[in-house]
Design an enzyme around this catalytic site. Structure first.
Site, PDB file in Angstrom:
ATOM      1  CG  ASP A  74      -7.452  13.539  22.905  1.00  0.00           C
ATOM      2  OD1 ASP A  74      -7.373  13.162  23.954  1.00  0.00           O
ATOM      3  OD2 ASP A  74      -8.107  14.480  22.381  1.00  0.00           O
ATOM      4  CG  ASP A 110     -13.359  13.158  24.888  1.00  0.00           C
ATOM      5  OD1 ASP A 110     -14.728  13.355  25.002  1.00  0.00           O
ATOM      6  OD2 ASP A 110     -12.661  12.336  25.426  1.00  0.00           O
ATOM      7  CG  ASP A 145      -8.506  18.043  20.636  1.00  0.00           C
ATOM      8  OD1 ASP A 145      -7.765  17.050  21.548  1.00  0.00           O
ATOM      9  OD2 ASP A 145      -9.639  18.652  20.999  1.00  0.00           O
TER      10      ASP A 145
END
Length: 231
Positions: A11, A13, A173
């Site tokens: 991922d 961001d 995250d």
């Protein structure tokens, strides 16, 4: 699986980079234009994670307001325009990211990014951060007809990088990342310093790492575990 090249998908961001300062600065410009209160970065970080449209809705909701779909569309286009102009003003890689990417690339792994950011913005940001060249594929929410949490976003990203899901790992995250990997049948490593309303420890990733220095050992352990399971 032992003869298959391993793929690791990230991922963006909140995983590779702390993009919150530039995203929230853009959000606050929009809120100010709308006559709404700007949000402190410390309070707004966890609003990130579901894309710019959701960020706008959440930012407006934090002001006790709602927004009509047609007006949200206009704000969304405005957001994208502003953000493109300040995409890497304050954004920084998380500690250890650059060295970790170099290690995986040198070891022959295929590297990819699977993000709900638009592909153009993703490539622009990764270039600005100096790491775009490490990736065999950079796939955003508009790269395919599907985006996370649809598992096809992840499996098609793996394929675009030249890998196969059976020899792939995901690093993320958020609940979206973990749910996407689970649905795709791909092991997932979580970082706890990103953007999530629910702590990753409560979301059931295979492994949590506190720093990117730990990623190599975590990925190697998961890859060996998958290899044994498939043998």
């Amino acid at each position: 699986m032992s003869d298959t090249i391993a793929t690791i998908v990230f991922d963006l961001d909140g995983t590779l980079a702390d993009t919150a300062p530039d995203l929230i600065a853009t959000l606050n410009l929009i809120l100010a234009e709308e006559g709404l209160e700007q949000l402190p970065l410390s309070e707004a970080r966890d609003l990130i994670g579901a894309g710019a449209r959701a960020l706008l809705e959440r930012g407006i909701a934090a002001n006790g307001r709602s927004v009509a779909p047609a007006h949200l569309d206009l704000l969304f286009e405005r957001f994208l325009s502003i953000y493109a102009g300040r995409i890497a003003v304050e954004t920084r890689l998380f500690p250890g990211v650059a060295a970790a990417l170099e290690r995986f690339r040198a070891a022959g792994w295929r590297l990819a990014v699977c993000t709900n950011k638009f592909e153009h913005h993703s490539v622009m940001l990764l270039k600005a951060l100096g790491i775009a060249g490490h990736f065999h594929a950079i796939c955003g929410r508009d790269t395919f007809p599907f985006s996370k949490p649809d598992p096809r976003h992840l499996t098609m990203t793996v394929a675009a990088a030249g890998g196969v899901p059976e020899a792939a790992l995901m690093v993320g995250d958020s609940q979206t990342d973990i749910a996407t990997a689970r649905a795709a049948g791909i092991p997932v490593i979580a970082v706890p310093f990103g953007y999530t309303m629910t702590p990753v420890s409560e979301l059931g990733p295979d492994i949590i790492i506190e720093h990117f220095d730990a990623l190599w050992d975590a990925a190697a352990a998961l890859y060996r575990r998958s290899s044994l399971a498939d043998s």
